[in-house]
Design a protein around this motif. Structure first.
Motif, PDB file in Angstrom:
ATOM      1  N   ILE A   1      59.750 -36.897  35.366  1.00 49.06           N
ATOM      2  CA  ILE A   1      58.464 -36.338  34.940  1.00 49.06           C
ATOM      3  C   ILE A   1      57.328 -36.995  35.723  1.00 49.06           C
ATOM      4  CG2 ILE A   1      56.818 -36.253  33.014  1.00 49.06           C
ATOM      5  CD1 ILE A   1      59.260 -35.786  31.189  1.00 49.06           C
ATOM      6  N   LEU A   2      57.390 -38.302  35.905  1.00 49.41           N
ATOM      7  CA  LEU A   2      56.367 -38.994  36.681  1.00 49.41           C
ATOM      8  C   LEU A   2      56.410 -38.584  38.153  1.00 49.41           C
ATOM      9  CD1 LEU A   2      56.567 -42.547  35.097  1.00 49.41           C
ATOM     10  CD2 LEU A   2      54.723 -40.884  34.859  1.00 49.41           C
ATOM     11  N   PHE A   3      57.602 -38.320  38.665  1.00 47.67           N
ATOM     12  CA  PHE A   3      57.728 -37.827  40.035  1.00 47.67           C
ATOM     13  C   PHE A   3      57.050 -36.466  40.177  1.00 47.67           C
ATOM     14  CE2 PHE A   3      60.200 -35.297  43.105  1.00 47.67           C
ATOM     15  CZ  PHE A   3      59.906 -36.010  44.254  1.00 47.67           C
ATOM     16  N   ALA A   4      57.287 -35.573  39.220  1.00 46.99           N
ATOM     17  CA  ALA A   4      56.651 -34.253  39.262  1.00 46.99           C
ATOM     18  C   ALA A   4      55.132 -34.376  39.127  1.00 46.99           C
ATOM     19  CB  ALA A   4      57.212 -33.377  38.150  1.00 46.99           C
ATOM     20  N   LEU A   5      54.675 -35.289  38.287  1.00 49.10           N
ATOM     21  CA  LEU A   5      53.240 -35.514  38.138  1.00 49.10           C
ATOM     22  C   LEU A   5      52.638 -36.043  39.437  1.00 49.10           C
ATOM     23  CD1 LEU A   5      50.800 -35.565  36.227  1.00 49.10           C
ATOM     24  CD2 LEU A   5      51.459 -37.887  35.611  1.00 49.10           C
ATOM     25  N   GLN A   6      53.358 -36.902  40.110  1.00 50.64           N
ATOM     26  CA  GLN A   6      52.879 -37.432  41.374  1.00 50.64           C
ATOM     27  C   GLN A   6      52.778 -36.331  42.429  1.00 50.64           C
ATOM     28  OE1 GLN A   6      55.038 -40.830  42.727  1.00 50.64           O
ATOM     29  NE2 GLN A   6      53.677 -41.189  44.437  1.00 50.64           N
ATOM     30  N   ILE A   7      53.740 -35.435  42.451  1.00 53.58           N
ATOM     31  CA  ILE A   7      53.686 -34.306  43.401  1.00 53.58           C
ATOM     32  C   ILE A   7      52.489 -33.418  43.082  1.00 53.58           C
ATOM     33  CG2 ILE A   7      54.879 -32.216  44.166  1.00 53.58           C
ATOM     34  CD1 ILE A   7      56.056 -34.744  45.311  1.00 53.58           C
ATOM     35  N   LEU A   8      52.248 -33.145  41.809  1.00 53.18           N
ATOM     36  CA  LEU A   8      51.101 -32.308  41.434  1.00 53.18           C
ATOM     37  C   LEU A   8      49.777 -32.980  41.777  1.00 53.18           C
ATOM     38  CD1 LEU A   8      52.216 -30.860  37.991  1.00 53.18           C
ATOM     39  CD2 LEU A   8      52.012 -29.665  40.163  1.00 53.18           C
ATOM     40  N   LEU A   9      49.698 -34.285  41.607  1.00 56.57           N
ATOM     41  CA  LEU A   9      48.456 -34.989  41.890  1.00 56.57           C
ATOM     42  C   LEU A   9      48.169 -35.106  43.381  1.00 56.57           C
ATOM     43  CD1 LEU A   9      48.445 -37.822  39.214  1.00 56.57           C
ATOM     44  CD2 LEU A   9      47.040 -35.770  39.299  1.00 56.57           C
ATOM     45  N   LYS A  10      49.143 -34.806  44.219  1.00 61.97           N
ATOM     46  CA  LYS A  10      48.874 -34.783  45.656  1.00 61.97           C
ATOM     47  C   LYS A  10      47.894 -33.675  46.024  1.00 61.97           C
ATOM     48  CE  LYS A  10      52.901 -36.976  47.612  1.00 61.97           C
ATOM     49  NZ  LYS A  10      52.229 -38.008  48.379  1.00 61.97           N
ATOM     50  N   PHE A  11      47.781 -32.664  45.188  1.00 64.51           N
ATOM     51  CA  PHE A  11      46.865 -31.558  45.437  1.00 64.51           C
ATOM     52  C   PHE A  11      45.481 -31.811  44.869  1.00 64.51           C
ATOM     53  CE2 PHE A  11      51.096 -29.606  45.432  1.00 64.51           C
ATOM     54  CZ  PHE A  11      51.083 -29.088  46.714  1.00 64.51           C
ATOM     55  N   VAL A  12      45.300 -32.901  44.118  1.00 63.86           N
ATOM     56  CA  VAL A  12      44.013 -33.223  43.497  1.00 63.86           C
ATOM     57  C   VAL A  12      43.378 -34.367  44.273  1.00 63.86           C
ATOM     58  CG1 VAL A  12      42.885 -34.033  41.409  1.00 63.86           C
ATOM     59  CG2 VAL A  12      44.844 -32.506  41.235  1.00 63.86           C
ATOM     60  N   ASN A  13      42.209 -34.110  44.828  1.00 59.80           N
ATOM     61  CA  ASN A  13      41.467 -35.131  45.550  1.00 59.80           C
ATOM     62  C   ASN A  13      40.034 -35.149  45.055  1.00 59.80           C
ATOM     63  OD1 ASN A  13      43.546 -36.011  47.238  1.00 59.80           O
ATOM     64  ND2 ASN A  13      43.174 -34.336  48.665  1.00 59.80           N
ATOM     65  N   ILE A  14      39.437 -36.314  45.058  1.00 59.44           N
ATOM     66  CA  ILE A  14      38.039 -36.455  44.693  1.00 59.44           C
ATOM     67  C   ILE A  14      37.243 -36.515  45.992  1.00 59.44           C
ATOM     68  CG2 ILE A  14      36.344 -37.908  43.538  1.00 59.44           C
ATOM     69  CD1 ILE A  14      38.708 -38.972  41.825  1.00 59.44           C
ATOM     70  N   GLN A  15      36.396 -35.525  46.202  1.00 56.60           N
ATOM     71  CA  GLN A  15      35.596 -35.472  47.422  1.00 56.60           C
ATOM     72  C   GLN A  15      34.453 -36.482  47.315  1.00 56.60           C
ATOM     73  OE1 GLN A  15      36.462 -33.724  50.066  1.00 56.60           O
ATOM     74  NE2 GLN A  15      38.203 -32.870  48.957  1.00 56.60           N
ATOM     75  N   THR A  16      34.207 -37.215  48.394  1.00 53.54           N
ATOM     76  CA  THR A  16      33.171 -38.244  48.379  1.00 53.54           C
ATOM     77  C   THR A  16      31.841 -37.756  48.924  1.00 53.54           C
ATOM     78  OG1 THR A  16      33.860 -39.037  50.526  1.00 53.54           O
ATOM     79  CG2 THR A  16      34.860 -40.086  48.606  1.00 53.54           C
ATOM     80  N   GLY A  17      31.829 -36.649  49.623  1.00 51.70           N
ATOM     81  CA  GLY A  17      30.596 -36.148  50.201  1.00 51.70           C
ATOM     82  C   GLY A  17      30.453 -36.505  51.670  1.00 51.70           C
ATOM     83  N   PHE A  18      31.268 -37.439  52.139  1.00 54.68           N
ATOM     84  CA  PHE A  18      31.258 -37.757  53.559  1.00 54.68           C
ATOM     85  C   PHE A  18      32.129 -36.739  54.278  1.00 54.68           C
ATOM     86  CE2 PHE A  18      30.436 -41.896  51.538  1.00 54.68           C
ATOM     87  CZ  PHE A  18      29.185 -42.135  52.089  1.00 54.68           C
ATOM     88  N   ALA A  19      32.238 -36.849  55.565  1.00 50.73           N
ATOM     89  CA  ALA A  19      32.867 -35.841  56.422  1.00 50.73           C
ATOM     90  C   ALA A  19      34.195 -35.324  55.849  1.00 50.73           C
ATOM     91  CB  ALA A  19      33.075 -36.407  57.811  1.00 50.73           C
ATOM     92  N   ASN A  20      35.276 -35.988  56.086  1.00 50.37           N
ATOM     93  CA  ASN A  20      36.575 -35.553  55.587  1.00 50.37           C
ATOM     94  C   ASN A  20      37.188 -36.596  54.675  1.00 50.37           C
ATOM     95  OD1 ASN A  20      36.651 -33.084  56.883  1.00 50.37           O
ATOM     96  ND2 ASN A  20      37.439 -33.969  58.771  1.00 50.37           N
ATOM     97  N   LEU A  21      36.384 -37.398  54.062  1.00 46.09           N
ATOM     98  CA  LEU A  21      36.871 -38.493  53.239  1.00 46.09           C
ATOM     99  C   LEU A  21      37.037 -38.037  51.795  1.00 46.09           C
ATOM    100  CD1 LEU A  21      37.580 -41.497  53.238  1.00 46.09           C
ATOM    101  CD2 LEU A  21      35.221 -41.945  52.603  1.00 46.09           C
ATOM    102  N   SER A  22      38.233 -38.215  51.271  1.00 46.86           N
ATOM    103  CA  SER A  22      38.495 -37.898  49.877  1.00 46.86           C
ATOM    104  C   SER A  22      39.392 -38.979  49.290  1.00 46.86           C
ATOM    105  CB  SER A  22      39.146 -36.522  49.724  1.00 46.86           C
ATOM    106  OG  SER A  22      40.379 -36.504  50.384  1.00 46.86           O
TER     107      SER A  22
END
Length: 79
Positions: free
Chosen positions: A21-42
């Motif tokens: 379950i944690l492995f599946a959660l880790q795979i799903l969280l690979k698609f979630v990024n927090i954008q910082t507002g800088f060029a391509n930094l997340s």
């Protein structure tokens, strides 16, 4: 709860289910990024799940899950 489960070969069903379950959660969280507002930094948050797996089940499971999730993440989202 540590690396001794893998070394002794007596992993419980509950532990295997939780690791998967944690492995599946880790795979799903690979698609979630927090954008910082800088060029391509997340900022990714997959390290939280990975850190818990390493803390709870030891470095062997951490290596297995880390390697597997990197390969699966690259297959699902090549960047």
């Amino acid at each position: 709860m540590g690396g001794e489960f893998f070394a002794k070969g007596n992993i419980k069903i509950f532990d295997m289910c939780l690791i998967s379950i944690l492995f599946a959660l880790q795979i799903l969280l690979k698609f979630v990024n927090i954008q910082t507002g800088f060029a391509n930094l997340s900022i990714g948050i997959t390290y939280l799940v990975f850190g818990y797996i390493c803390l709870a089940y030891g470095p062997i499971w951490g290596i297995i899950i880390g390697f597997s999730s990197d390969i699966m993440g690259f297959i699902l989202k090549p960047t």
